[in-house]
Design a protein around this motif. Sequence first.
Motif, PDB file in Angstrom:
ATOM      1  N   GLY A  36       0.879  -1.100  -0.025  1.00 49.69           N
ATOM      2  CA  GLY A  36       0.048   0.040   0.056  1.00 49.69           C
ATOM      3  C   GLY A  36       0.869   1.274  -0.099  1.00 49.69           C
ATOM      4  N   LYS A  37       0.258   2.329  -0.347  1.00 52.32           N
ATOM      5  CA  LYS A  37       0.749   3.502  -0.530  1.00 52.32           C
ATOM      6  C   LYS A  37      -0.173   4.574  -0.181  1.00 52.32           C
ATOM      7  N   ALA A  38      -0.018   5.637   0.732  1.00 51.81           N
ATOM      8  CA  ALA A  38      -0.759   6.759   1.151  1.00 51.81           C
ATOM      9  C   ALA A  38      -0.157   7.907   1.099  1.00 51.81           C
ATOM     10  N   SER A  39      -0.992   8.855   0.896  1.00 48.58           N
ATOM     11  CA  SER A  39      -0.399  10.489   1.005  1.00 48.58           C
ATOM     12  C   SER A  39      -1.470  11.280   1.519  1.00 48.58           C
ATOM     13  N   TYR A  40      -1.031  12.399   2.532  1.00 50.78           N
ATOM     14  CA  TYR A  40      -2.084  13.100   3.093  1.00 50.78           C
ATOM     15  C   TYR A  40      -1.435  14.366   2.983  1.00 50.78           C
ATOM     16  N   THR A  41      -2.288  15.477   2.308  1.00 49.14           N
ATOM     17  CA  THR A  41      -1.687  16.811   2.282  1.00 49.14           C
ATOM     18  C   THR A  41      -1.989  17.578   3.633  1.00 49.14           C
ATOM     19  N   LEU A  42      -0.874  18.064   4.279  1.00 43.89           N
ATOM     20  CA  LEU A  42      -0.842  18.719   5.213  1.00 43.89           C
ATOM     21  C   LEU A  42      -1.091  20.317   5.144  1.00 43.89           C
ATOM     22  N   SER A  43      -0.837  20.539   4.087  1.00 40.02           N
ATOM     23  CA  SER A  43      -0.870  22.206   3.728  1.00 40.02           C
ATOM     24  C   SER A  43      -0.779  22.516   2.191  1.00 40.02           C
ATOM     25  N   LEU A  47       2.523  20.937   1.200  1.00 41.53           N
ATOM     26  CA  LEU A  47       3.136  19.964   2.000  1.00 41.53           C
ATOM     27  C   LEU A  47       2.505  18.569   2.214  1.00 41.53           C
ATOM     28  N   GLN A  48       3.185  17.542   1.954  1.00 40.25           N
ATOM     29  CA  GLN A  48       2.510  16.137   2.073  1.00 40.25           C
ATOM     30  C   GLN A  48       3.262  15.280   2.630  1.00 40.25           C
ATOM     31  N   ALA A  49       2.636  14.568   3.615  1.00 41.78           N
ATOM     32  CA  ALA A  49       2.924  13.287   4.363  1.00 41.78           C
ATOM     33  C   ALA A  49       2.765  11.964   3.507  1.00 41.78           C
ATOM     34  N   ASP A  50       3.877  11.202   3.474  1.00 42.36           N
ATOM     35  CA  ASP A  50       3.751   9.972   2.572  1.00 42.36           C
ATOM     36  C   ASP A  50       3.988   8.745   3.551  1.00 42.36           C
ATOM     37  N   PHE A  51       3.461   7.719   3.307  1.00 45.94           N
ATOM     38  CA  PHE A  51       3.399   6.455   3.868  1.00 45.94           C
ATOM     39  C   PHE A  51       3.495   5.157   3.035  1.00 45.94           C
ATOM     40  N   GLN A  52       3.937   4.084   3.186  1.00 47.16           N
ATOM     41  CA  GLN A  52       4.329   3.036   2.303  1.00 47.16           C
ATOM     42  C   GLN A  52       4.452   1.809   3.111  1.00 47.16           C
ATOM     43  N   ALA A  53       4.291   0.567   2.507  1.00 45.74           N
ATOM     44  CA  ALA A  53       4.561  -0.743   3.417  1.00 45.74           C
ATOM     45  C   ALA A  53       4.179  -2.008   2.107  1.00 45.74           C
ATOM     46  N   ASP A  54       4.875  -2.885   2.360  1.00 46.87           N
ATOM     47  CA  ASP A  54       4.675  -4.205   1.541  1.00 46.87           C
ATOM     48  C   ASP A  54       5.062  -5.250   2.489  1.00 46.87           C
ATOM     49  N   GLY A  79       7.521   9.609   5.376  1.00 47.54           N
ATOM     50  CA  GLY A  79       8.338  10.791   4.898  1.00 47.54           C
ATOM     51  C   GLY A  79       7.334  11.926   4.895  1.00 47.54           C
ATOM     52  N   LEU A  80       8.174  13.216   4.381  1.00 46.67           N
ATOM     53  CA  LEU A  80       7.348  14.355   3.920  1.00 46.67           C
ATOM     54  C   LEU A  80       7.981  15.073   2.765  1.00 46.67           C
ATOM     55  N   SER A  81       7.143  15.520   2.102  1.00 42.50           N
ATOM     56  CA  SER A  81       7.479  16.157   0.918  1.00 42.50           C
ATOM     57  C   SER A  81       6.748  17.540   0.566  1.00 42.50           C
ATOM     58  N   TRP A  82       7.841  18.356   0.170  1.00 41.44           N
ATOM     59  CA  TRP A  82       7.244  19.885  -0.253  1.00 41.44           C
ATOM     60  C   TRP A  82       7.514  20.094  -1.624  1.00 41.44           C
ATOM     61  N   THR A  83       6.358  20.474  -2.375  1.00 47.47           N
ATOM     62  CA  THR A  83       6.394  20.810  -3.852  1.00 47.47           C
ATOM     63  C   THR A  83       6.021  22.187  -3.815  1.00 47.47           C
ATOM     64  N   SER A  84       6.817  23.078  -4.801  1.00 48.21           N
ATOM     65  CA  SER A  84       6.364  24.575  -5.123  1.00 48.21           C
ATOM     66  C   SER A  84       7.141  24.700  -6.510  1.00 48.21           C
ATOM     67  N   ASP A  85       6.666  26.103  -7.084  1.00 43.16           N
ATOM     68  CA  ASP A  85       7.336  26.291  -8.009  1.00 43.16           C
ATOM     69  C   ASP A  85       8.771  26.280  -8.158  1.00 43.16           C
ATOM     70  N   MET A  86       9.656  26.984  -6.992  1.00 45.94           N
ATOM     71  CA  MET A  86      10.978  26.930  -7.037  1.00 45.94           C
ATOM     72  C   MET A  86      11.680  25.993  -6.581  1.00 45.94           C
ATOM     73  N   ASP A 140      16.639   8.366   2.866  1.00 40.11           N
ATOM     74  CA  ASP A 140      16.714   8.946   1.382  1.00 40.11           C
ATOM     75  C   ASP A 140      16.295  10.401   1.820  1.00 40.11           C
ATOM     76  N   ALA A 141      16.591  11.294   0.846  1.00 40.00           N
ATOM     77  CA  ALA A 141      16.187  12.631   0.990  1.00 40.00           C
ATOM     78  C   ALA A 141      16.464  13.510  -0.139  1.00 40.00           C
ATOM     79  N   HIS A 142      15.797  14.441  -0.440  1.00 38.89           N
ATOM     80  CA  HIS A 142      15.999  15.257  -1.861  1.00 38.89           C
ATOM     81  C   HIS A 142      15.721  16.781  -1.680  1.00 38.89           C
ATOM     82  N   LEU A 143      16.553  17.624  -2.436  1.00 35.37           N
ATOM     83  CA  LEU A 143      16.226  18.922  -2.503  1.00 35.37           C
ATOM     84  C   LEU A 143      16.428  19.302  -3.854  1.00 35.37           C
TER      85      LEU A 143
END
Length: 664
Positions: A529-536, A543-550, A573-580, A610-613
Amino acid sequence: MRLKTCLCGTAALAALCIVTPALSADSVPGKIETIVVTASPVAAITDQYATRISAVSRDDILQSGGDNLADALQTVPGVSGSGFAAGASRPVIRGFGADRVRVLEDGIDSFDVSEIGPDHGVPIDPLSAQSIEVVRGPATLRYGSQAIGGVVNAINNRVPMHMPEKQIAGELSSSFATSANTLQGSGLIDGSIGENFAFHADAFGRRSGDYNTPLGKQINSFFRGDGYSGGGSYFFGDASRIGAAVIHYDAKYGVPSDTTYIDMKQTKELFRSSFALGMGALQTLTVEGGYGDYAHSEIAPDGTIASTFKDKGADVRSEALFGRLGWFSSAALGMQYQYRDFSALGEGADYLLPATTQTFAGFAFAEAPLTKGLKLQIAGRVDHVDIDGTPASGVPARLGFTPLSGSAGLVYQPGDALKLGLTFTSSARAPALAELFARGPHDGPETFETGDPNLRMERANSLEANVHYMHERFHFDGALWGAKFQHYIYGKLTGRMCDETGLCSFGGPGDLRELHYVQQSAKYWGLEGKASYTLSQSHAGLLQADFQADLVRATLGGGGNVPRIPPYHVGGGLSWTSDMFDAGFLLRYAGRQNRVGPYETPTKGYVDLDAHLAWRPFKNHPGVEFALTGHNLTNVVQRNAVSLNKDLVVAPGRDIRLVVTTAF
């Protein structure tokens, strides 16, 4: 010459014939969006199918920077890799690998010998793909008897499928990574000439040394690879096209558990065509295929060629798509032909003698609405497989198999937010070359293998339930599945050690593990399974929280565990997406695997971070991006439970990668 004659003749025959839809997807992990089923002749989105479909995008491929397809798919739930070498980590889906997972490029066979030995790589580099799709469950039925476990399909535009929106467009990318001092670069260009012709060209290159691990440098783990392609398509009528491409791939990579390295080369030609017919119910006819010429040599440190493996193959299929046809709202029918000419020279001939395989197959798919929110999807396939080879007895054998497969599924969609799927599939698989004809030492995995030409067809009866939910802030995809095998085929370690001549004994002086291909009943079950929840969410970004398991559990009839099964994984984990800016991290735990097969060692659990910017500094040039990616930031020892060389090979330690991309 015989192969090319077969290819041309079959292409002409296929033009009069038919095929079922492939289910695949485009997605950007971590973002909530509609996923289009790109490889299906029935235009739809993935949540309209009773199947599990995942994909990684071009951005994710560039950031991961892996040497192979398995590396690029490492964060997809239910997917792992064989992890044998930097250049030879074949995807493993739901615990199924090698002969139960098909690897394709734009739906066409990869034409290689990666299923014959775990030290043999797949000649498809992630840098050449625009996306990589993973299809699990009943949707794999379309791809044949070697796809019981799943399908990995590298999607690119080497044979253009559509006229480009811009007259000229392209991408340049380069990166450096610290663990193995990796330098890599890629470039591609798409364009048009006039109103009817589209063209594509791409090239890539990668150089990496022996990588670092928490225990020190992993000797003989280097990788060097490059490739290029060129293709074009001519578009005519309302929605018809015909096109072709030529692709070349080169790679040299070390085998960490051995002292040899592999020098691999492949050239292949692809053709793809689609004709809008509009003849009553018959809407579209598609004919496509390819021819591949593959070879690799296994070379000792002094430059001596120990073994050479060669493979020439053809894969041709046609598809006919129908609109409403009586009770069915849509349907597809089809036919496929495959030919393979395999040979091994030098020491490789001690392991497997030359063999040829020829397969004819027919397909069918249909969909029918039962009520407003309930659909029935049915599919069927019949193959006839002829295999010529020589087993350990030395007496040539000609074997024939006729696998029959079918599936029926229900898709219930009470509203826009929720989709439920339930599918039963019965799939059959003919034994593979090594399972039938292996007859001696295989130095890469350090085994002495013996096949059995009396093996029967393998059958898997499976049931899968899927749920897809997407509403406002919350998005979830999950599956619960199980499969019961009759005559399950696997490589069984006996505990004896053998020398090169086949003299085997317990505790003997040989350094090759004895492995016999046998069959018995088996049961698999799992969930993912894979889930995501929009925090903001605002104009500033998302800003989104992500979960996964197998989880996969596999046992043999009469007791015991199926060998080389991956452990469970859980993470978030957490992920942030914006124009820049984009940023995020994923923390995953891989559990201890102590449910191992006979004479296998357990693996310890570990925590992986793992992390990314990513930074796009120019508003007027959004295609310019600088990205920083970190893998295994915890720098912990990671051993791969599905790998035959897990006791000798450790996965890379902490790796920091800088990627610069320019799109125009």
